[in-house]
Design a protein around this motif. Structure first.
Motif, PDB file in Angstrom:
ATOM      1  N   LYS A 305       3.983  45.403  32.316  1.00  0.00           N
ATOM      2  CA  LYS A 305       4.859  44.201  32.613  1.00  0.00           C
ATOM      3  C   LYS A 305       6.089  44.509  33.354  1.00  0.00           C
ATOM      4  O   LYS A 305       6.263  43.562  34.323  1.00  0.00           O
ATOM      5  CB  LYS A 305       4.942  43.347  31.364  1.00  0.00           C
ATOM      6  CG  LYS A 305       3.578  42.639  30.839  1.00  0.00           C
ATOM      7  CD  LYS A 305       4.230  41.730  29.686  1.00  0.00           C
ATOM      8  CE  LYS A 305       3.124  40.984  28.909  1.00  0.00           C
ATOM      9  NZ  LYS A 305       3.393  40.077  27.835  1.00  0.00           N
ATOM     10  N   ARG A 306       6.538  45.525  32.908  1.00  0.00           N
ATOM     11  CA  ARG A 306       7.989  45.728  33.439  1.00  0.00           C
ATOM     12  C   ARG A 306       7.805  46.119  34.957  1.00  0.00           C
ATOM     13  O   ARG A 306       8.471  45.862  35.636  1.00  0.00           O
ATOM     14  CB  ARG A 306       8.564  46.958  32.733  1.00  0.00           C
ATOM     15  CG  ARG A 306       9.964  47.428  33.145  1.00  0.00           C
ATOM     16  CD  ARG A 306      10.580  48.437  32.166  1.00  0.00           C
ATOM     17  NE  ARG A 306       9.848  49.536  32.058  1.00  0.00           N
ATOM     18  CZ  ARG A 306       9.493  49.967  30.847  1.00  0.00           C
ATOM     19  NH1 ARG A 306       9.534  49.012  29.597  1.00  0.00           N
ATOM     20  NH2 ARG A 306       9.266  50.996  30.540  1.00  0.00           N
ATOM     21  N   ASN A 307       6.690  46.930  35.222  1.00  0.00           N
ATOM     22  CA  ASN A 307       6.509  47.555  36.566  1.00  0.00           C
ATOM     23  C   ASN A 307       5.930  46.647  37.576  1.00  0.00           C
ATOM     24  O   ASN A 307       6.022  46.541  38.837  1.00  0.00           O
ATOM     25  CB  ASN A 307       5.658  48.670  36.414  1.00  0.00           C
ATOM     26  CG  ASN A 307       6.456  49.992  36.012  1.00  0.00           C
ATOM     27  OD1 ASN A 307       7.241  50.627  37.094  1.00  0.00           O
ATOM     28  ND2 ASN A 307       6.352  50.136  34.852  1.00  0.00           N
ATOM     29  N   ILE A 308       4.905  45.526  37.124  1.00  0.00           N
ATOM     30  CA  ILE A 308       4.535  44.595  38.079  1.00  0.00           C
ATOM     31  C   ILE A 308       5.449  43.603  38.563  1.00  0.00           C
ATOM     32  O   ILE A 308       5.349  42.894  39.505  1.00  0.00           O
ATOM     33  CB  ILE A 308       3.157  44.010  37.640  1.00  0.00           C
ATOM     34  CG1 ILE A 308       3.761  43.142  36.222  1.00  0.00           C
ATOM     35  CG2 ILE A 308       2.237  44.669  37.164  1.00  0.00           C
ATOM     36  CD1 ILE A 308       2.511  42.169  35.947  1.00  0.00           C
ATOM     37  N   SER A 309       6.695  43.556  37.692  1.00  0.00           N
ATOM     38  CA  SER A 309       7.821  42.646  38.207  1.00  0.00           C
ATOM     39  C   SER A 309       8.758  43.043  39.152  1.00  0.00           C
ATOM     40  O   SER A 309       9.541  42.401  39.722  1.00  0.00           O
ATOM     41  CB  SER A 309       8.688  42.207  36.970  1.00  0.00           C
ATOM     42  OG  SER A 309       9.369  43.262  36.338  1.00  0.00           O
ATOM     43  N   LYS A 310       8.623  44.392  39.499  1.00  0.00           N
ATOM     44  CA  LYS A 310       9.518  45.144  40.596  1.00  0.00           C
ATOM     45  C   LYS A 310       8.908  44.475  41.889  1.00  0.00           C
ATOM     46  O   LYS A 310       7.660  44.147  42.185  1.00  0.00           O
ATOM     47  CB  LYS A 310       9.151  46.541  40.489  1.00  0.00           C
ATOM     48  CG  LYS A 310       9.704  47.127  39.190  1.00  0.00           C
ATOM     49  CD  LYS A 310       9.731  48.676  39.255  1.00  0.00           C
ATOM     50  CE  LYS A 310      10.335  49.263  37.958  1.00  0.00           C
ATOM     51  NZ  LYS A 310       9.850  50.587  37.739  1.00  0.00           N
ATOM     52  N   PRO A 311       9.895  44.312  42.797  1.00  0.00           N
ATOM     53  CA  PRO A 311       9.474  43.698  44.202  1.00  0.00           C
ATOM     54  C   PRO A 311       8.787  44.777  45.214  1.00  0.00           C
ATOM     55  O   PRO A 311       8.187  44.176  46.079  1.00  0.00           O
ATOM     56  CB  PRO A 311      10.899  43.476  44.766  1.00  0.00           C
ATOM     57  CG  PRO A 311      11.746  44.381  43.998  1.00  0.00           C
ATOM     58  CD  PRO A 311      11.345  44.548  42.824  1.00  0.00           C
TER      59      PRO A 311
END
Length: 578
Positions: A305-311
């Motif tokens: 979840k943390r990494n898929i929210s990165k642009p």
């Protein structure tokens, strides 16, 4: 015929045998490798027909002997032969509103419901014997032999109807028995939740196999004479050349009904005894999974979840063919799919349609490869890009460039585990500093079959079982790690752990498994991992650092799922064995 507990209940209730004597009979049957029904008849406790009658009375349904009953051809053909064989039932009579079926299992409600919807008639169930079912099944072959007479494969012509007779092939493909057989094969595959249908020609027969939960099962054997018609029918449905027998062909068609919306991908290839057909079934009605439902452990889920929210950056999913990589990517895309972003994909093939996502299908024949497609997508002002697979150096370089210039890029690779992906990118000519700066997340995965919930039972490992497992797995080290990480609350002897398995039942085709779930390795590119990638891209060092960060290996994640009862150790070892 019937399960032991049911027979015991019937015989004890009717006073034919005591509970203790019945238990002794079960032991005797197993020791002598005999069927319980045969032993009961041998000891003159109850004959097979009388047992069936007693069972019918127990369930309050009629008894029918098909050897003394005329079977209506019209009734018989209301039930596809694959279903009759798989579920031990025969349709023997019908009226305008009802269909009468003879069965061995009067509690197979799921199949009865399927037949009610398929035929539009109410189902009247009667009980019969295994011998009656065998007699009834013979009539399918007799009906087929009568109907296909003129369409059997010509003698002496190994290729069947040749390229010089396309009109005859097309006529053959539209004949009612051939249409019915192909329709039945497709409908039964959907009923069984099969992912693939294999139609395999042999010297004297045609073998039909279904892949269910990743495993192929023989479903039925058809006459060799049906082969040309079945292949021609599939070609017509797929808009392929009916008279081409020498070259491989690929096509697709769709099935739309009130219940099903299925896309079928077809591959036909010449084999020694004819053309082999494989049909991949993709359920377009299948709901997109949520990240929570994929089967990720809590810590791994938080990392994803943390990494898929990165642009920007790369999210890579790795594993062999059929390990669920595309499903994972589609799930992530579904989470990211909002009106605020432009998502574009280049795939081979497009397996599922996602609303508001621009999906492109590769076509190497005209030069539209992953590399060419990715170059074009970068000119489409995308925020998020999905590339079906990074197969070569050029695609890898463009993918890294896209991730470096402000795009979030999702793709797949074929490696055995998560950390091996980093050296693989290096082997493709990507500089280590670019790998470290653009890679956000790597997910390695496999699919394991879930224990069937309808016949699930607990068991404990014997010392012999443990010795066999320890030859392949470091059990003590894994238990110590998992206990320390609080993934499982256990310290001590492995013999004290309860595992689960399926005994086998109608609902799981006697396999003990129903459905699949993923096991995962999740590696995040932390500053420490990035430093290792830049200085030394050694797999061993990278794995140690990943585990130090809390990564569970595929085997460890599978072990947790086995302890929780989702799957079992045998299945985990099967799919994680390298």
């Amino acid at each position: 015929m019937f399960n032991e507990q049911l027979i015991k209940n019937i015989l004890v209730e009717t006073g034919l045998i005591s509970s203790e004597d019945f238990d002794k009979l079960i032991i005797e049957a197993k020791e002598n490798d005999k069927k319980l029904g045969d032993l009961l008849a041998e000891k003159k406790i109850i004959a097979p027909d009388d047992l069936a009658r007693a069972t019918a009375k127990y369930f309050k349904v009629p008894f029918v002997n098909l050897r003394e009953q005329a079977i209506s051809k019209e009734a018989l053909l209301n039930v596809p032969e694959p279903i009759a064989v798989a579920h031990d039932l025969i349709a023997f009579d019908l009226t305008e509103k009802t269909l009468k079926i003879a069965v061995l299992d009067p509690e197979d409600l799921e199949t009865f419901d399927f037949l009610r919807k398929k035929t539009g008639r109410e189902i009247e169930v009667s009980l019969t014997t295994p011998e009656s079912i065998k007699e009834g099944l013979k009539q399918y072959r007799e009906v087929l032999n009568t109907e296909i007479g003129s369409i059997s494969e010509p003698k002496g012509d190994r290729d069947g109807i040749g390229a010089e007779q396309p009109e005859q092939l097309e006529k053959l493909a539209k004949d009612l028995p051939i249409v019915r057989i192909v329709n039945d094969l497709l409908e039964f595959a959907m009923f069984k939740d099969a992912s693939d249908i294999h139609i395999e020609p042999e010297e004297k027969d045609v073998i039909i196999r279904y892949r269910v939960d990743g495993i192929l099962y023989n479903m039925m054997t058809l006459d060799k004479g049906l082969q040309p018609g079945i292949v021609a029918r599939v070609k017509i449905l797929s808009n392929l050349k009916v008279d081409e027998h020498r070259l491989p062909q690929d096509g697709r068609f769709k099935i739309y009904t009130d219940k099903y919306r299925v896309s079928c991908r077809v591959s036909i290839i010449p084999a020694f005894d004819g053309e082999k057909v494989v049909i991949r079934l993709l359920d377009e009605k299948a709901q997109a999974l949520s990240l929570e439902n994929l089967g990720l452990q809590p810590q791994a889920l938080a990392i994803v979840k943390r990494n898929i929210s990165k642009p920007h950056g790369m999210i890579l999913v790795t594993g062999p063919t059929g390990s669920g990589k595309t499903t994972t990517l589609y799930t992530i895309l579904s989470v990211l799919n909002t009106p605020k972003v432009n998502i574009a994909t280049v795939e081979d093939p497009i397996e599922y349609r996602i609303p508001h996502v621009n999906q492109s299908q590769t076509n190497p024949k005209i030069g539209f490869t992953f590399e060419a497609g990715l170059r074009s997508l970068l000119r489409q002002d995308p925020n998020i890009i999905m590339v079906g697979e990074i197969r070569d150096e050029e695609t890898a370089k463009i993918a890294v460039h896209a991730a470096m210039t402000g795009h979030l890029l999702l793709s797949t690779l074929h490696t055995n585990d998560a950390v091996t992906t980093l050296p693989r990118l290096s082997q493709m000519g990507i500089p280590s500093f670019l790998i470290a700066s653009t890679t956000n997340l790597i997910i390695a995965q496999r699919l394991v079959r879930k224990v069937c919930p309808y016949c699930k039972e607990g068991y404990r490992l014997t010392k012999k079982n443990i010795e066999e497992i320890e030859k392949q797995l470091d059990i003590s080290g894994m238990l110590a790690k998992l206990s320390k990480e609080k993934n499982i609350s256990f310290q001590g002897d492995l013999e004290l752990l309860t595992f689960y398995r399926g005994k086998g039942c109608k609902k799981c085709n006697n396999s003990g498994y129903k459905g699949r779930i993923g096991v995962y390795e999740v590696v995040e590119m932390t500053p420490e991992m990035a430093e290792l990638v830049i200085n030394t891209i050694d797999s061993g060092s990278l794995k140690k650092q990943a585990e130090k960060q809390g990564m569970l290996t595929l085997v460890e994640d599978g072990f947790i799922k086995a302890v929780s009862g989702a799957t079992n150790l045998e299945e985990v070892m099967r799919v994680t064995r390298e």
